[in-house]
Design a protein around this motif. Structure first.
Motif, PDB file in Angstrom:
ATOM      1  N   ALA A  35      12.554  34.749  61.278  1.00  0.00           N
ATOM      2  CA  ALA A  35      12.491  33.686  60.266  1.00  0.00           C
ATOM      3  C   ALA A  35      13.893  33.381  59.770  1.00  0.00           C
ATOM      4  O   ALA A  35      14.729  34.276  59.638  1.00  0.00           O
ATOM      5  N   ASP A  36      14.116  32.102  59.513  1.00  0.00           N
ATOM      6  CA  ASP A  36      15.408  31.668  58.967  1.00  0.00           C
ATOM      7  C   ASP A  36      15.227  30.254  58.420  1.00  0.00           C
ATOM      8  O   ASP A  36      14.376  29.499  58.900  1.00  0.00           O
ATOM      9  N   SER A  37      16.054  29.891  57.452  1.00  0.00           N
ATOM     10  CA  SER A  37      15.965  28.533  56.892  1.00  0.00           C
ATOM     11  C   SER A  37      16.722  27.517  57.736  1.00  0.00           C
ATOM     12  O   SER A  37      16.540  26.318  57.549  1.00  0.00           O
ATOM     13  N   ASN A  38      17.579  27.976  58.649  1.00  0.00           N
ATOM     14  CA  ASN A  38      18.375  27.061  59.468  1.00  0.00           C
ATOM     15  C   ASN A  38      17.627  26.775  60.778  1.00  0.00           C
ATOM     16  O   ASN A  38      17.658  27.589  61.723  1.00  0.00           O
ATOM     17  N   ALA A  39      16.963  25.611  60.835  1.00  0.00           N
ATOM     18  CA  ALA A  39      16.069  25.312  61.958  1.00  0.00           C
ATOM     19  C   ALA A  39      16.809  25.241  63.292  1.00  0.00           C
ATOM     20  O   ALA A  39      16.319  25.759  64.303  1.00  0.00           O
ATOM     21  N   SER A  40      17.965  24.609  63.315  1.00  0.00           N
ATOM     22  CA  SER A  40      18.619  24.423  64.615  1.00  0.00           C
ATOM     23  C   SER A  40      19.157  25.741  65.158  1.00  0.00           C
ATOM     24  O   SER A  40      19.006  26.063  66.340  1.00  0.00           O
ATOM     25  N   LEU A  61       8.143  35.217  68.048  1.00  0.00           N
ATOM     26  CA  LEU A  61       7.622  34.126  67.215  1.00  0.00           C
ATOM     27  C   LEU A  61       8.735  33.714  66.255  1.00  0.00           C
ATOM     28  O   LEU A  61       9.366  34.577  65.641  1.00  0.00           O
ATOM     29  N   SER A  62       8.988  32.427  66.148  1.00  0.00           N
ATOM     30  CA  SER A  62      10.039  31.951  65.241  1.00  0.00           C
ATOM     31  C   SER A  62       9.455  30.993  64.210  1.00  0.00           C
ATOM     32  O   SER A  62       8.676  30.110  64.557  1.00  0.00           O
ATOM     33  N   THR A  63       9.879  31.173  62.968  1.00  0.00           N
ATOM     34  CA  THR A  63       9.340  30.373  61.863  1.00  0.00           C
ATOM     35  C   THR A  63      10.484  29.906  60.973  1.00  0.00           C
ATOM     36  O   THR A  63      11.275  30.735  60.494  1.00  0.00           O
ATOM     37  N   VAL A  64      10.575  28.603  60.762  1.00  0.00           N
ATOM     38  CA  VAL A  64      11.551  28.084  59.798  1.00  0.00           C
ATOM     39  C   VAL A  64      11.014  28.406  58.405  1.00  0.00           C
ATOM     40  O   VAL A  64       9.892  28.027  58.058  1.00  0.00           O
ATOM     41  N   LEU A  65      11.806  29.141  57.628  1.00  0.00           N
ATOM     42  CA  LEU A  65      11.304  29.683  56.364  1.00  0.00           C
ATOM     43  C   LEU A  65      12.406  29.728  55.327  1.00  0.00           C
ATOM     44  O   LEU A  65      13.514  30.191  55.612  1.00  0.00           O
ATOM     45  N   ASP A  66      12.083  29.280  54.127  1.00  0.00           N
ATOM     46  CA  ASP A  66      12.965  29.515  52.974  1.00  0.00           C
ATOM     47  C   ASP A  66      12.334  30.652  52.181  1.00  0.00           C
ATOM     48  O   ASP A  66      11.236  30.485  51.622  1.00  0.00           O
TER      49      ASP A  66
END
Ligand SMILES: NC(=O)c1ccc[n+]([C@@H]2O[C@H](COP(=O)([O-])OP(=O)(O)OC[C@H]3O[C@@H](n4cnc5c(N)ncnc54)[C@H](O)[C@@H]3O)[C@@H](O)[C@H]2O)c1
Length: 255
Positions: A35-40, A61-66
């Motif tokens: 997980a990370d807030s930086n999508a690119s 599994l990858s998740t864009v997350l704040d």
């Protein structure tokens, strides 16, 4: 190391220490929920890490997350256990933020500046811990959690009160939660990196935000891979009698 087929969640997985840790855990055969807030950057990391497991595309599994969002953090952990059809065995809470403003004394720090740092480094990490430790999320057989603190969680730095306060809180959370989770066989530790060569430090240097630091015994800054090695050890069964500890990875900065 005993990480093969362990399901580990990582925040801050798209850059620096988090990305190095994800690479190391993937090479050791762990299943990863990134997980990370930086999508690119997260997308790039996902593609690279998936290539390490070409025969099992579902292993990353990858998740864009704040991590400031309670509902998003809870949804991330729920979707992780659904995706892998099993509870998590470990977590590396690595996401963090250092302000780029020039170091300044506390009387000049605004509410918004102080709050932004605490919201990510302390509240965000707390929200991750709370969600990870739900009985429906964490493996009842136990496991390990590693939080990333800092040498700034061990000593003060003039001009950096918000970050220092946020990282002292990470160490305090780690010690308290280790006492709550020990009876469930869950070990909770922190690492305290010194200055480490990552995009965060590079951005601070570019913005003149790097603070004078005490002399480092090894005479150099750390590399993110060197912090990742300690995180991986703390996640593995090889550190089975270690909990509530804060491991410095600082080249001897505080000696
Ligand atoms: N680099 C150092 O010298 C150093 C020293 C001590 C501690 N640390 C800590 O190590 C951790 C990793 O830092 P790094 O140096 O690898 O920095 P980095 O900037 O390279 O990586 C941090 C990652 O966290 C992510 N992130 C930031 N805010 C987020 C949020 N709200 N939600 C989700 N993701 C978010 C960023 O997108 C980034 O990918 C941080 O907690 C940092 O405070 C770093």
């Amino acid at each position: 190391m005993s990480l093969a087929n362990k399901l580990i969640t990582l925040t801050g997985a798209a850059s620096g220490i988090g990305l190095s840790t994800a690479r190391l855990l993937a090479r050791r055969g762990a299943l990863l929920s990134l997980a990370d807030s930086n999508a690119s950057r997260l997308s790039t990391a996902h593609d690279e890490l998936s290539s390490l497991h070409p025969s099992s595309p579902k292993s990353i599994l990858s998740t864009v997350l704040d991590i400031r969002s309670t509902s998003a953090v809870n949804a991330w952990l729920s979707s992780t256990t659904s995706h892998f059809s099993r509870p998590i065995d470990g977590a590396a809470n690595i996401a963090g933020f250092h302000p780029l403003w020039t170091p300044k004394p506390v009387q000049d720090v605004t509410d918004d500046e102080f709050e932004e740092v605490l919201q990510i480094n302390t509240f965000g990490l707390f929200k991750c811990l709370r969600a990870q430790l739900q009985p429906s999320i964490f493996n009842p057989a136990g496991g390990a959690i590693v939080n990333v603190g800092s040498v700034s969680g061990l000593i003060g730095f003039a001009g950096d009160a918000a970050y220092v306060a946020s990282k002292h809180a990470v160490h305090g959370l780690t010690k308290s939660v280790s006492k709550e989770a020990g009876s469930r066989g869950i070990r909770v530790n922190a690492v305290a990196p010194g200055q480490t060569n990552t995009p965060m430090v590079q951005a601070m240097a570019a913005g003149k935000g790097v603070l004078p630091t005490p002399a480092v015994s090894l005479g150099r800054e750390g590399q993110p891979e060197e912090v990742a090695e300690v995180i991986a050890w703390l996640l593995s069964a090889e550190s089975g009698y270690v909990t509530g500890s804060v491991y410095r990875v600082d080249g001897g900065m505080l000696d």
